[in-house]
Write an enzyme that holds these catalytic residues in place. Structure first.
Site, PDB file in Angstrom:
ATOM      1  N   ASP A 236      -4.593   1.744   8.502  1.00 42.02           N
ATOM      2  CA  ASP A 236      -4.690   0.376   8.013  1.00 42.02           C
ATOM      3  C   ASP A 236      -3.484   0.000   7.150  1.00 42.02           C
ATOM      4  O   ASP A 236      -3.626  -0.336   5.982  1.00 42.02           O
ATOM      5  CB  ASP A 236      -6.000   0.247   7.220  1.00 42.02           C
ATOM      6  CG  ASP A 236      -6.300  -1.174   6.787  1.00 42.02           C
ATOM      7  OD1 ASP A 236      -5.660  -2.105   7.302  1.00 42.02           O
ATOM      8  OD2 ASP A 236      -7.182  -1.357   5.920  1.00 42.02           O
ATOM      9  N   GLU A 478      -9.173  10.657   5.017  1.00 37.77           N
ATOM     10  CA  GLU A 478     -10.176  10.216   5.976  1.00 37.77           C
ATOM     11  C   GLU A 478      -9.987  10.761   7.389  1.00 37.77           C
ATOM     12  O   GLU A 478      -9.940   9.981   8.357  1.00 37.77           O
ATOM     13  CB  GLU A 478     -10.241   8.692   6.018  1.00 37.77           C
ATOM     14  CG  GLU A 478     -10.712   8.085   4.723  1.00 37.77           C
ATOM     15  CD  GLU A 478     -11.153   6.631   4.876  1.00 37.77           C
ATOM     16  OE1 GLU A 478     -11.031   6.076   5.975  1.00 37.77           O
ATOM     17  OE2 GLU A 478     -11.653   6.077   3.880  1.00 37.77           O
ATOM     18  N   TYR A 542     -17.456   2.552   0.532  1.00 31.76           N
ATOM     19  CA  TYR A 542     -17.363   1.090   0.527  1.00 31.76           C
ATOM     20  C   TYR A 542     -18.730   0.432   0.525  1.00 31.76           C
ATOM     21  O   TYR A 542     -18.969  -0.520   1.256  1.00 31.76           O
ATOM     22  CB  TYR A 542     -16.494   0.629   1.697  1.00 31.76           C
ATOM     23  CG  TYR A 542     -15.019   0.842   1.400  1.00 31.76           C
ATOM     24  CD1 TYR A 542     -14.284  -0.129   0.735  1.00 31.76           C
ATOM     25  CD2 TYR A 542     -14.396   2.029   1.728  1.00 31.76           C
ATOM     26  CE1 TYR A 542     -12.946   0.059   0.438  1.00 31.76           C
ATOM     27  CE2 TYR A 542     -13.056   2.235   1.432  1.00 31.76           C
ATOM     28  CZ  TYR A 542     -12.334   1.244   0.787  1.00 31.76           C
ATOM     29  OH  TYR A 542     -11.003   1.434   0.472  1.00 31.76           O
ATOM     30  N   GLU A 579     -11.611   5.842  -3.310  1.00 30.24           N
ATOM     31  CA  GLU A 579     -11.485   4.445  -2.865  1.00 30.24           C
ATOM     32  C   GLU A 579     -12.838   3.758  -2.965  1.00 30.24           C
ATOM     33  O   GLU A 579     -13.866   4.352  -2.634  1.00 30.24           O
ATOM     34  CB  GLU A 579     -11.032   4.337  -1.401  1.00 30.24           C
ATOM     35  CG  GLU A 579      -9.591   4.661  -1.151  1.00 30.24           C
ATOM     36  CD  GLU A 579      -9.187   4.500   0.316  1.00 30.24           C
ATOM     37  OE1 GLU A 579      -9.807   3.679   1.034  1.00 30.24           O
ATOM     38  OE2 GLU A 579      -8.263   5.212   0.722  1.00 30.24           O
TER      39      GLU A 579
HETATM   40  C1  GCB Z   1     -10.124   3.212   3.839  1.00 34.93           C
HETATM   41  C2  GCB Z   1      -8.747   3.713   4.087  1.00 34.93           C
HETATM   42  C3  GCB Z   1      -7.688   2.700   3.712  1.00 34.93           C
HETATM   43  C4  GCB Z   1      -8.112   1.319   4.162  1.00 34.93           C
HETATM   44  C5  GCB Z   1      -9.410   0.951   3.474  1.00 34.93           C
HETATM   45  C6  GCB Z   1      -9.942  -0.421   3.905  1.00 34.93           C
HETATM   46  O1  GCB Z   1     -11.042   3.937   3.734  1.00 34.93           O
HETATM   47  O2  GCB Z   1      -8.484   4.945   3.442  1.00 34.93           O
HETATM   48  O3  GCB Z   1      -6.480   3.072   4.320  1.00 34.93           O
HETATM   49  O4  GCB Z   1      -7.142   0.364   3.910  1.00 34.93           O
HETATM   50  O5  GCB Z   1     -10.383   1.894   3.776  1.00 34.93           O
HETATM   51  O6  GCB Z   1      -9.613  -1.400   3.273  1.00 34.93           O
HETATM   52  O7  GCB Z   1     -10.652  -0.483   4.904  1.00 34.93           O
END
Ligand code: GCB
Length: 666
Positions: A236, A478, A542, A579
């Protein structure tokens, strides 16, 4: 895990899978099944060592792999200037030409090419020229230079800070060699080829083709995607191309200090500095090693005998001023050879210890909590080109917000980024370029990635081992099973395949550096077996975005707390939330808060930090991300940007920045 957490985890896995498909990263089920679950050959024999890291006791030079490969030398010591060494920066305007048909080499371009336009180095080509905006092929660079008259008869090296992704270089029409990997330096000994008089012509081919066997990887050709994105990559962020970091010429005396590996310790109130030295040509003689401070001059000094190019020195610094985020005090380690042309190398060092055990992280013996961010090297127009003003501004903002750390997500950052972090007292988790590895791909693809990944780890260590700011190595971000959820047996085989891949990488990294923790950054339901290889557990979660998006705070908080507690119970190791976050368009407001609004991101940050701080086993939390950044175009990335930044791409604060500042500076 109870039923609710289980369901949430499965949803998370699903959400990740479709997000990865959106990013182009997952092969079709048929291809995955056909691929089987065979480990890459190089990986199969290795074993794991998961011992907690302790302060290093050896100053011995680590084995960082072959010193030369494809004509290039592994870049180890940064070319700092000294009484015996000079450096010339070739940054500036270069000639540039795209080569979409890959005809340059056959057409004699290595001798110099016509039809060049002007490009700045360092920079990415993609945001400079409209016809190169989405160009991921081969491009050519050229530059003429004159050798400094004072350098005649000395050894001369050419060092590239980074070229994305593969580079081949020629000097005066002669091939110097080739390097693969877009985020680490490489160098050539050009002493025999450089002309003492008249112009020297340097020509460089940079190939940024997106291929599935590279690290990081392009998406699998022919894979079935739900939501295609462009360009099709497994990660990403935008796959910028170019000479991204400075190109340096430097000179040394004939006999030169080639490597120094420093380990520091704090014992009974004084500092111990151990330095392993390597001198060229198997040199024998005496070296003086001293630790100097700007105010006091030499505070410790020893003379050591160098035998067959090797020596070890141990110095005691008493009283000592330890390096820490509050007081990032740097000494200079000075090594001088007693030779007819004495070489001298000056290395900034910080005296500090980092330890992880089941109770947490400790810096200089004191408990440490990592507050900071995942970031990117990314800025409008420069792309991934080194930008010193942006670097300084970013670190100023990290201090402003009360952060003490960042992760070099998802590749090693520039030399300059680490040198400045040493000065600012920012703690760095140094990450390899292995982001989003998928284990459902065919054997030869995985074996090629494994070889490249192993080289990148060796190069990252060789370059970064002496930075006090680097407190941990991240082997990967990841990695995923890379296949839609199959039968338990299929799943177990893919987990095994990943283990066989990762174990030798962990073993090698720990052998190179017993002084720093080694981790793997996992996500949601990334296999626990892989995370377990790490000295502490790093997880990206997330909740509130990909899972339970828009749902009330208590729901999100409940899911988060359960998963953090589960990870701690399963592993019995400290946990870091590497994250978490929510895409947020600056200027969008909502009361009550809804997804994409500044209020929503701010509330998510606050409730996450509360849940984290209430758990003594948590050693850090890094919101994703520091600033908005460019990525592939697709239906989940408005404007081609990932907008999870707490700052905008231009580094202006969103509401969440003020919230974090309040929490982190309290
Ligand atoms: C993640 C990744 C990161 C992405 C992020 C997202 O888990 O490690 O590279 O940018 O999520 O915003 O989806």
């Amino acid at each position: 895990m109870d039923a609710a957490a289980n369901a949430a985890a499965a949803k998370d896995a699903e959400a990740r899978l479709s997000r990865r498909e959106m990013l182009g990263g997952v092969g079709s089920a048929a291809a995955l099944l056909a691929a089987g679950a065979v480990a890459p050959a190089a990986a199969s024999a290795a074993t794991s060592t998961a011992a907690a890291a302790t302060p290093a006791h050896a100053g011995a030079l680590p084995a960082s792999g072959p010193a030369t490969r494809g004509g290039q030398r592994m870049a180890r010591l940064y070319p700092h200037e000294s009484a015996a060494r000079s450096t010339r920066d070739l940054s500036g305007f270069w000639g540039f030409r795209l080569d979409p048909r890959d005809e340059g080499e056959a057409s004699g371009w290595p001798q110099g090419f016509s039809g060049a336009r002007t490009i700045p180095v360092p920079a990415s080509w993609n945001e400079l020229f409209d016809d190169a905006a989405e160009y991921f092929g081969t491009a050519w660079y050229q530059k003429e230079f004159l050798l400094d008259p004072g350098w005649r008869g000395r050894r001369v090296y050419l060092r590239f800070g980074a070229a994305s992704y593969r580079a081949r270089a020629w000097l005066n029409g002669q091939l110097l060699g080739e390097h693969e990997g877009g985020h680490l330096p490489f160098e050539f000994d050009v002493s025999a080829l450089v002309r003492a008089t008249g112009p020297n012509r340097l020509v460089v081919l940079v190939d940024n083709a997106q291929r599935e066997e590279r690290v990081p990887a392009a998406s699998r050709p022919g894979a079935g995607f739900n939501f295609p994105s462009y360009p099709g990559v497994t990660f990403d962020f935008f796959p910028y191309g170019g000479l991204h970091r400075p190109v340096l010429l430097y000179s040394t005396p004939a006999t030169a200090i080639e490597d120094i590996a420093v380990h520091t310790d704090l014992v009974a109130g004084h500092g111990i500095v151990r330095a392993g030295l390597q001198v060229s040509g198997g040199w024998n003689g005496m070296a003086t090693v001293s630790v100097e401070s700007a105010a006091a001059g030499a505070v410790a000094q020893v003379r050591v005998a160098v035998r067959a190019g090797r020596a070890e020195a141990e110095l005691v610094v008493d009283p000592v001023r330890p390096w820490s985020p509050e007081d990032p005090f740097l000494y200079t380690l000075v090594v001088r050879l007693a030779d007819a042309q004495p070489d001298e190398y000056r290395l900034p060092i910080g005296i500090r210890t980092i330890v992880v055990d089941k109770d947490g992280l400790r810096l200089n013996g004191k408990p440490l909590f990592l507050a900071g961010f995942g970031r990117h090297e990314d800025f409008p127009i420069h792309g991934k080109g080194l930008d010193l003003p942006v670097l300084v501004r970013d670190y100023e903002l990290l201090k402003w917000i009360g952060a003490n750390s960042f992760r070099t997500s998802h590749y090693p950052y520039s030399d300059e980024a680490l040198m400045l972090a040493d000065q600012y007292g920012l703690l760095v988790i140094d990450e390899s370029p292995a982001v989003s590895l998928g284990f459902g791909d065919p054997d030869p693809v995985i074996a090629a990635r494994h070889a490249q990944h192993a080289r990148a780890l060796a190069e990252m260590h060789a370059r970064d081992k002496n930075h006090p700011c680097v407190i941990a190595w991240s082997v990967a971000n990841e990695p995923g099973i890379g296949a839609p959820v199959g039968t338990p047996a299929e799943h177990a085989a893919l987990v095994e395949r990943g283990l066989a891949y990762f174990r030798p990488l962990f073993t090698d990294m720990r052998a190179r550096d017993p002084s720093r923790p080694v981790v793997l950054v996992s996500f949601g339901t990334g296999p626990d077996e892989w995370s377990a290889l790490g000295d502490f557990i790093c997880t990206n979660l997330y909740f509130g975005w990909y899972v339970a998006g828009g749902q009330p705070g208590e729901v999100v908080r409940g899911l988060l707390e359960k998963e953090l507690d589960r990870l701690h119970a399963v592993h019995g190791k400290p946990v870091m939330l590497t994250e978490f976050g929510a895409d947020t368009t600056a200027g969008v407001h909502a009361e009550p808060a809804t997804m994409w609004s500044e209020e929503y991101q701010s509330q998510l940050m606050e409730l996450t930090m509360q849940a984290v701080r209430a758990r003594p086993f948590m050693v850090g939390a890094h919101p994703w991300a520091f600033a908005d950044f460019r990525t592939a175009q697709g239906i989940m990335r408005s404007g081609g940007l990932n907008q999870k930044g707490v700052f905008t791409r231009e580094r202006q604060p969103k509401l969440a920045a003020h919230t974090l500042r309040r929490l982190w500076r309290a």
